[in-house]
Design an enzyme around this catalytic site. Structure first.
Site, PDB file in Angstrom:
ATOM      1  N   SER A 144      69.741  44.365  76.654  1.00  0.00           N
ATOM      2  CA  SER A 144      69.126  45.575  76.119  1.00  0.00           C
ATOM      3  C   SER A 144      70.123  46.707  75.848  1.00  0.00           C
ATOM      4  CB  SER A 144      68.043  46.075  77.082  1.00  0.00           C
ATOM      5  OG  SER A 144      68.603  46.428  78.346  1.00  0.00           O
TER       6      SER A 144
ATOM      7  N   SER B 157      71.646  42.087  80.222  1.00  0.00           N
ATOM      8  CA  SER B 157      71.630  43.249  79.335  1.00  0.00           C
ATOM      9  C   SER B 157      72.972  43.946  79.165  1.00  0.00           C
ATOM     10  CB  SER B 157      70.583  44.265  79.800  1.00  0.00           C
ATOM     11  OG  SER B 157      69.290  43.773  79.551  1.00  0.00           O
TER      12      SER B 157
ATOM     13  N   LYS C 253      73.845  54.594  77.699  1.00  0.00           N
ATOM     14  CA  LYS C 253      72.581  53.973  77.308  1.00  0.00           C
ATOM     15  C   LYS C 253      71.458  54.963  77.593  1.00  0.00           C
ATOM     16  CE  LYS C 253      70.026  49.659  78.319  1.00  0.00           C
ATOM     17  NZ  LYS C 253      70.086  48.426  79.127  1.00  0.00           N
TER      18      LYS C 253
END
Length: 531
Positions: free
Chosen positions: A198, A222, A117
């Site tokens: 996210s 997330s 990420k």
């Protein structure tokens, strides 16, 4: 001879010669450079066995994944899950091949293509942006703890994934998977559906077989929500099991990185490679004597037998179709030796408002410290300058505002009485009066709930359309959770979450692995354009 017979004879002889001299179709799919489908749904164990048998080279494997990123993510169906490809990925792979040739193949993730990420620092030719334009040219001067552990384990970091900008802590209304740098990530099952966030790009990339595993981060949902929406396994560890050093922060109290994979086994292998004490992250000090470097010993097919699992019914009811899948899951658990009991949490557990206040204070504190360490590549040195930068940028405020940033900027420091009171309230409500109390009362090994709803349609005008979810309690408590696919609503996957007390990852893995192996709900996406 007659002309027709002569032509027939020539064709026959040509065919025979071709069969003799032409190269036969290869059995080793790694050698077929025009077909990258052979790596679909491959596991870490299968890949590493292929390395040991000499069937694969790391460079070949990495090249296939890079080709798939270009083919699927960039050219079409255009998932938009990747922000940056590592330009040195093939060079790293070649070095690993040389090590293997010298008998030095080592590490639980040797030759495994991994995507991070893009709020996780890497000291290489890829910036760390958190999806924000202000950090578009920010190149950290050191690897994050996570990136360093991955490299030590033999992994190849092939790319950085898109995310909800600032890990979805910028605007109260937003579209998960949208960032100023990366645009909107799409769901690989149905492309106009949302990947959640996210860790949106991490979830979509794993599901679409653009990598073997990915690393996401979670503050509240997330990891588990994008795992749910993208039909994969996600582990949100106990806060402190994996260091946050070098990760763009939201909350010192709630943030944690965690692995996302297509199988429980792959996620467990990655989890063990990431743990350890880090003096730069005081939360990890509590993991001393509790963390493990190998969680695969808890992957037991009979792991459900004798487990006592609590069902919080208030987390159901948001979708009849999801409830149907949950009821089938409950029946399966019971049929394989688990006891499922309905539970109730004490009334009046007020923790979400307190948690939000904690996040505002800790975000300001953490972000200002992060900016201070990355001023050379950032176009802002603190949250105040970030807010002003966004006002002048043509992209950042096109769809969504920045009211969360503005609220955080107004907060004081971590000595504020308001902060300390909120921190104490949320900790007590979610731990002593929450998960700990209920698990002790009902003598539970874990608690279960549907992870969330099927993916909603992406909406850049009105933002996300959440229907239901179960991430908050474990996330705010800082306790572990794992989500596993439990079926489909039409063509959209849905997961079930198991969560427990701090450091109970082994128990959760036993439950999740046994359930997964007996049900096999995971199906690769087909990139439908609409539903």
């Amino acid at each position: 001879m007659r002309p027709k017979f002569t032509r027939f004879l020539i064709l026959f002889i040509s065919l025979v010669l071709c069969l003799i001299t032409c190269k036969a179709p290869v059995n080793n799919k790694a050698e077929n450079r025009n077909d990258n489908n052979w790596i679909e749904e491959m596991t870490i164990s299968q890949l590493q066995q292929g390395y040991k048998d000499g069937k694969y080279k790391v460079k070949d494997v990495v090249k296939v994944y890079l080709d798939r990123i270009i083919e699927i993510d960039k050219n079409g169906p255009i998932l938009n899950s990747i922000i940056e490809i590592n330009p040195d990925a093939l060079l790293i792979a070649e070095e690993l091949d040389r090590e293997a040739a010298d008998g030095k193949q080592k590490g639980p993730l040797f030759g495994v293509p991994v995507i991070l990420k893009d709020n996780i620092d890497t000291h290489d030719k890829m910036p760390t942006t958190a999806g924000a334009t202000v950090l578009k040219n920010s190149f950290p001067d050191a690897d994050s703890f996570v990136a360093r552990k991955l490299r030590e384990a033999g992994a190849v970091i092939i790319a950085k994934s898109n995310l909800s900008e600032w890990a979805n802590f910028r605007a109260k209304m937003s579209s998960s998977g949208w960032s100023g740098v990366g645009g909107q990530t799409r769901n690989p099952y149905v492309l106009d559906r949302n990947p959640c966030g996210s860790s949106s790009g991490s979830g979509a990339a794993v599901s679409a077989n653009l990598c073997m595993v990915a690393i996401g981060t979670e503050t509240n949902g997330s990891i588990v929500c994008p795992s749910n929406n993208n039909g994969i396994v996600g582990i949100k560890p106990t806060v402190g099991l994996i260091s946050r050093t070098g990760i763009v922060p939201i909350s010192f109290t709630q943030d944690t990185p965690g692995p996302m994979g297509r199988t429980v086994e792959d996620a467990a292998i990655a989890l063990g490679a990431l743990t350890g004490i880090d003096s730069s992250d005081s939360k990890t000090l509590a993991s001393k004597g509790k963390y493990l470097t190998d969680y695969t010993k808890f992957l037991k097919k009979d792991g459900l037998n004798g487990k006592r699992i609590g069902l919080q019914k208030k987390d159901m009811g948001f979708s009849d179709k999801v409830d149907t899948l949950m009821n089938k899951t409950i029946a399966y658990l019971k049929s394989h030796g688990a006891e499922v009991v309905e539970i109730e949490f004490p009334k009046g557990l007020n923790y979400e408002d307190a948690s939000y206040q904690v996040l505002l204070y800790e975000f300001k504190d953490g972000m200002n410290k992060y900016f201070a360490g990355h001023v050379s590549g950032s176009r802002a040195k603190n949250i105040k300058e970030l807010i002003e930068f966004n006002k002048s940028d043509s992209i950042e405020l096109r769809y969504f505002d920045q009211n969360i940033l503005e609220q955080a900027e107004k907060k004081g420091d971590l000595n504020s009485p308001e902060y300390r009171k909120a921190l104490a309230e949320m900790t007590k409500a979610t731990r002593e009066e929450g998960i700990d109390k209920v698990m002790n009362k009902y003598r539970l090994d874990a608690i279960m709930a549907p992870t969330g709803s099927p993916a909603w349609k992406t909406d850049l005008l009105l933002g996300d359309h959440f229907v239901g979810g179960s991430s908050s309690l474990a996330a705010i408590a800082g306790y572990p959770a794992i989500t596993v696919p439990m079926g489909f609503v039409d063509d959209l996957p849905v997961g079930v979450t198991f969560y427990s007390k701090a450091w109970n990852e082994p128990i959760l893995l036993e439950i999740a692995y046994s359930y997964e192996q007996g049900t096999k709900h995971r199906k690769a996406p087909k990139f439908r354009t609409t539903d």
